[in-house]
Design an enzyme around this catalytic site. Structure first.
Site, mmCIF file in Angstrom:
data_model
loop_
_atom_site.group_PDB
_atom_site.id
_atom_site.type_symbol
_atom_site.label_atom_id
_atom_site.label_comp_id
_atom_site.label_asym_id
_atom_site.label_seq_id
_atom_site.Cartn_x
_atom_site.Cartn_y
_atom_site.Cartn_z
ATOM 1 C CB THR A 32 -5.496 94.354 72.699
ATOM 2 O OG1 THR A 32 -4.205 95.152 72.479
ATOM 3 C CG2 THR A 32 -4.993 93.803 74.120
ATOM 4 C CB SER A 78 -6.362 98.824 65.591
ATOM 5 O OG SER A 78 -5.689 99.848 66.469
ATOM 6 C CB THR A 104 -8.434 99.776 72.119
ATOM 7 O OG1 THR A 104 -7.093 99.790 72.341
ATOM 8 C CG2 THR A 104 -9.164 98.806 72.297
ATOM 9 C CG ASP A 105 -3.540 101.761 70.003
ATOM 10 O OD1 ASP A 105 -3.981 101.615 71.067
ATOM 11 O OD2 ASP A 105 -2.494 101.140 69.830
HETATM 12 N N1 ASP Z 1 -2.174 98.260 69.944
HETATM 13 C C1 ASP Z 1 -3.430 97.747 70.190
HETATM 14 C C2 ASP Z 1 -4.329 97.709 68.986
HETATM 15 O O1 ASP Z 1 -4.706 98.759 68.770
HETATM 16 C C3 ASP Z 1 -4.161 98.230 71.230
HETATM 17 C C4 ASP Z 1 -5.422 97.430 71.583
HETATM 18 O O2 ASP Z 1 -6.122 96.832 70.646
HETATM 19 O O3 ASP Z 1 -5.875 97.656 72.665
HETATM 20 O O4 ASP Z 1 -4.342 97.017 67.945
#
Ligand code: ASP
Length: 326
Positions: free
Chosen positions: A13, A59, A92-93
């Site tokens: 993100t 991710s 973050t995932d």
């Molecule tokens: N779906 C995103 C990822 O993990 C979520 C994020 O980065 O906050 O790439």
């Protein structure tokens, strides 16, 4: 003297693009790392930056092959005497999984800091630029040397071993469970409060291994009424199995019987679907110690340690000792 920091971008993100000003409905992994760096005032006063776009993915598309490539890049730059620290931008995932994998496989003690964001780069009050600014400052600090792989999020320093995403929505999305955090940032100033006691990076046996691929380990999630036949189906296609049990790594009588059979052929680790606490040996659920407790590792982190352990041995006793150690 400015510190030399390498930024390895993988997507997420923090590199997300959506409708200008909006925080929802965006696509992760769309913006080049150089554009993110340019959006951060004063960042180049703090450090001399070299950027590498390793990939640009959500991710959830990180996998074992990308982990190994990332480890190789971090080891390569870490061996360069002119490099002071490395920052990895990441979604973050699954950030906690990559962080733990790197914590066990990086062969040097230079700072390695993962960061990301919950709001896309195009949102009002995007959180990525501040997180990246602080991650660079942390990677440039002496205190972050030999501290294991770290993660920086919302002014807070976390250990790569223990960090977990605990909120799917808010910008303050991470914790290290009961242990609070390792420290805070005040803009670019670093305040460490504690450090992990577990062996990591250059002290990890897995950092000395020549690993080109990883064994297959699956996670079986227990819930009321979960079909025990599922366990043999899953385990057929994998080398090891992690149980995300209820409570302190628990399951039904039917699962107990099925795991007793499966443990004759596969290494099975008992972990818990509960976010905090610890899983020990259980005289009731596993009286003969046929499974290995994950202690404080979540199922997704226990899976990583089991994969790495299986690159060295299939001996349950030795694998148990890895879970006791790391
Ligand atoms: N779906 C995103 C990822 O993990 C979520 C994020 O980065 O906050 O790439």
């Amino acid at each position: 003297m400015k510190k030399n920091i390498i930024i390895i971008a993988t997507g997420g993100t923090i590199a997300g693009r959506g409708e200008a000003g909006k925080a929802a409905d965006y696509q992760a992994g769309r913006i080049d790392v150089n554009d993110i760096v340019q959006s951060i005032p004063a960042i180049t006063d703090r450090a001399a930056l070299t950027t590498i776009q390793m990939c640009n993915v959500d991710s959830n598309d990180m996998d074992e092959e990308k982990w190994l490539r990332l480890r190789d890049l971090i080891n390569l730059y870490g061996a360069d005497p002119s490099v002071d620290g490395i920052v990895v931008t990441h979604g973050t995932d699954t950030l906690e999984e990559t962080a733990f994998f790197l914590n066990l496989t990086i062969a040097h003690q230079k700072p390695v800091v993962l960061t990301g964001s919950m709001r896309p780069a195009t949102a009002t009050s995007a959180d990525g630029p501040m997180n990246l600014y602080q991650a660079i400052a942390l990677a440039a600090s002496e205190e972050a040397r030999n501290a294991g792989v770290l993660a920086l999020f919302s002014d807070t320093i976390y250990s790569g071993r223990d960090i977990q995403k605990i909120n799917s929505y808010k910008t303050d999305a991470f914790e290290i469970g009961d242990f609070g955090c390792l420290g805070y940032m005040r803009d670019d100033q670093v305040y460490f409060l504690s450090k992990t006691d577990k062996p990591h990076t250059a002290d990890s046996i897995f950092a000395k291994q020549d690993i080109h691929s990883l064994p297959k380990v699956a996670i079986a999630y227990y819930h009321c009424g979960a079909d025990s036949a599922l366990l043999s189906t899953i385990s057929r296609s994998c080398d090891g199995l992690v149980i995300a049990g209820s409570g302190s790594g628990n399951y039904s009588t039917a699962w107990k019987q099925q795991l007793h059979e499966l443990s004759k052929e596969k290494i099975i680790v008992r972990s818990s679907r509960v976010l905090q606490g610890i899983v020990f040996d259980s005289p009731f659920f596993d009286p003969n110690k046929e499974t290995i407790p994950s202690y404080t590792l979540s199922p997704q982190k226990a899976r990583i340690l089991l994969m790495l352990a299986l690159t060295i041995t299939k001996d349950p006793k030795q694998i148990r000792s890895f879970f006791e150690t790391y």
